[in-house]
Motif scaffolding. Sequence first.
Motif, PDB file in Angstrom:
ATOM      1  N   ILE A   1      22.592 -15.382 100.969  1.00  0.00           N
ATOM      2  CA  ILE A   1      23.825 -14.703 100.379  1.00  0.00           C
ATOM      3  C   ILE A   1      25.468 -15.689  99.755  1.00  0.00           C
ATOM      4  O   ILE A   1      25.021 -16.899 100.291  1.00  0.00           O
ATOM      5  N   GLU A   2      25.988 -15.239  99.225  1.00  0.00           N
ATOM      6  CA  GLU A   2      26.416 -15.970  97.790  1.00  0.00           C
ATOM      7  C   GLU A   2      28.074 -16.102  98.608  1.00  0.00           C
ATOM      8  O   GLU A   2      28.436 -14.723  98.741  1.00  0.00           O
ATOM      9  N   SER A   3      28.431 -16.605  98.416  1.00  0.00           N
ATOM     10  CA  SER A   3      30.256 -17.323  98.841  1.00  0.00           C
ATOM     11  C   SER A   3      31.003 -15.887  98.704  1.00  0.00           C
ATOM     12  O   SER A   3      31.620 -15.189  99.499  1.00  0.00           O
ATOM     13  N   GLY A   4      30.389 -15.348  97.288  1.00  0.00           N
ATOM     14  CA  GLY A   4      31.464 -14.255  97.047  1.00  0.00           C
ATOM     15  C   GLY A   4      30.932 -12.589  97.278  1.00  0.00           C
ATOM     16  O   GLY A   4      31.396 -11.575  96.851  1.00  0.00           O
ATOM     17  N   ASP A   5      30.413 -12.745  97.928  1.00  0.00           N
ATOM     18  CA  ASP A   5      29.463 -11.423  98.044  1.00  0.00           C
ATOM     19  C   ASP A   5      30.125 -10.105  99.254  1.00  0.00           C
ATOM     20  O   ASP A   5      31.118 -10.992 100.303  1.00  0.00           O
ATOM     21  N   ALA A   6      29.901  -9.010  99.021  1.00  0.00           N
ATOM     22  CA  ALA A   6      30.197  -8.170  99.699  1.00  0.00           C
ATOM     23  C   ALA A   6      28.609  -7.720 100.468  1.00  0.00           C
ATOM     24  O   ALA A   6      27.463  -7.468  99.628  1.00  0.00           O
ATOM     25  N   VAL A   7      28.941  -8.192 101.572  1.00  0.00           N
ATOM     26  CA  VAL A   7      27.541  -8.169 102.829  1.00  0.00           C
ATOM     27  C   VAL A   7      27.580  -6.183 103.885  1.00  0.00           C
ATOM     28  O   VAL A   7      28.737  -6.685 104.646  1.00  0.00           O
ATOM     29  N   ALA A   8      26.388  -6.026 103.801  1.00  0.00           N
ATOM     30  CA  ALA A   8      26.407  -4.922 104.980  1.00  0.00           C
ATOM     31  C   ALA A   8      25.697  -5.720 105.881  1.00  0.00           C
ATOM     32  O   ALA A   8      24.677  -6.108 105.762  1.00  0.00           O
ATOM     33  N   ASP A   9      26.220  -5.621 107.354  1.00  0.00           N
ATOM     34  CA  ASP A   9      25.403  -5.481 108.498  1.00  0.00           C
ATOM     35  C   ASP A   9      25.106  -4.069 109.626  1.00  0.00           C
ATOM     36  O   ASP A   9      26.426  -4.050 110.169  1.00  0.00           O
ATOM     37  N   PHE A  10      23.891  -3.969 109.863  1.00  0.00           N
ATOM     38  CA  PHE A  10      23.261  -3.147 110.372  1.00  0.00           C
ATOM     39  C   PHE A  10      22.689  -3.102 111.551  1.00  0.00           C
ATOM     40  O   PHE A  10      22.451  -3.806 112.350  1.00  0.00           O
ATOM     41  N   GLY A  11      23.977  -2.531 113.084  1.00  0.00           N
ATOM     42  CA  GLY A  11      23.611  -2.575 113.687  1.00  0.00           C
ATOM     43  C   GLY A  11      24.283  -4.107 114.117  1.00  0.00           C
ATOM     44  O   GLY A  11      23.444  -5.105 114.932  1.00  0.00           O
ATOM     45  N   THR A  12      25.396  -4.590 114.493  1.00  0.00           N
ATOM     46  CA  THR A  12      26.418  -5.526 114.298  1.00  0.00           C
ATOM     47  C   THR A  12      26.401  -5.485 115.467  1.00  0.00           C
ATOM     48  O   THR A  12      26.266  -7.043 115.826  1.00  0.00           O
ATOM     49  N   GLY A  13      26.456  -4.931 117.055  1.00  0.00           N
ATOM     50  CA  GLY A  13      26.100  -5.281 117.965  1.00  0.00           C
ATOM     51  C   GLY A  13      27.506  -6.210 118.655  1.00  0.00           C
ATOM     52  O   GLY A  13      29.588  -5.259 118.383  1.00  0.00           O
TER      53      GLY A  13
END
Length: 262
Positions: free
Chosen positions: A52-64
């Motif tokens: 993952i790059e520093s400027g990326d948009a990220v999703a987390d599935f099932g973050t807890g």
Amino acid sequence: MHDPVSGPETQLLRGPGERLDDLQLAGMKILQKEQGFRFGMDAVLLADFARIESGDAVADFGTGTGILPLLLLGRQKGKRFDAFEIQPDMAGMARRTMLINGVDDQIHVHLCQVEQTLDVLSPCSVDAIVCNPPYGVPGTTLLNPSDTLSTARHQPPEGLSGWYRMAYRLLKGKGRFHMIYPAPRMLEAMQELEKAHLAPKRFRLIYPAADKPANLVLIEAMKDAKPMLHPMPPLIIYEKDGSLTPELEQIYSGSVSSSSPQ
């Protein structure tokens, strides 16, 4: 990033039966239940592995508890995070964790099923997805008597195929999906990813010790990519004397990343 909350305000954000643990990474802390689900080594390994790059948009599935976005942000991986959690108590705790750390403007926790993430995000809007899914398969493992633990450890009745299809819809072209999964079920996971047009690209087997079989695998898949697997060197957790291997100590300190070119 907002200023982190400290002192008496932190105590107000901590609920009954919760504790505030120091992640020893960029000054971050995390709320966890004193009795109940807490994050483990698998989240640390996935955060290290994810490309993952520093400027990326990220999703987390099932973050807890929200551990993965915190670990990634602490390693300067990603800029904006949308974390999805189905359990109201866990989602609420994760939101309060982000307030405590002053990162609620970067990490947004949504009380939402993974299959409904398009209610929150636009199609093809995410650079990368991380997923530390429940490992238990309905009908093959005993359900935990605690509702929270049961939900955290057991997959939906249809398995993860719906999560993979949603990942495909959310990811930009050549976007990356990262997961950690039981090694004996690696083939099953890769086949399901391919059905969702997420081509497995990198994988790394995790061994508890050099003389024991692999028990986990890290997988990176890419949207609409040509099939070509790139095996990575094995990751061994413990030395013969029970101490962590030097690589594991480095991963925990955040000083190296297995997502870097080898």
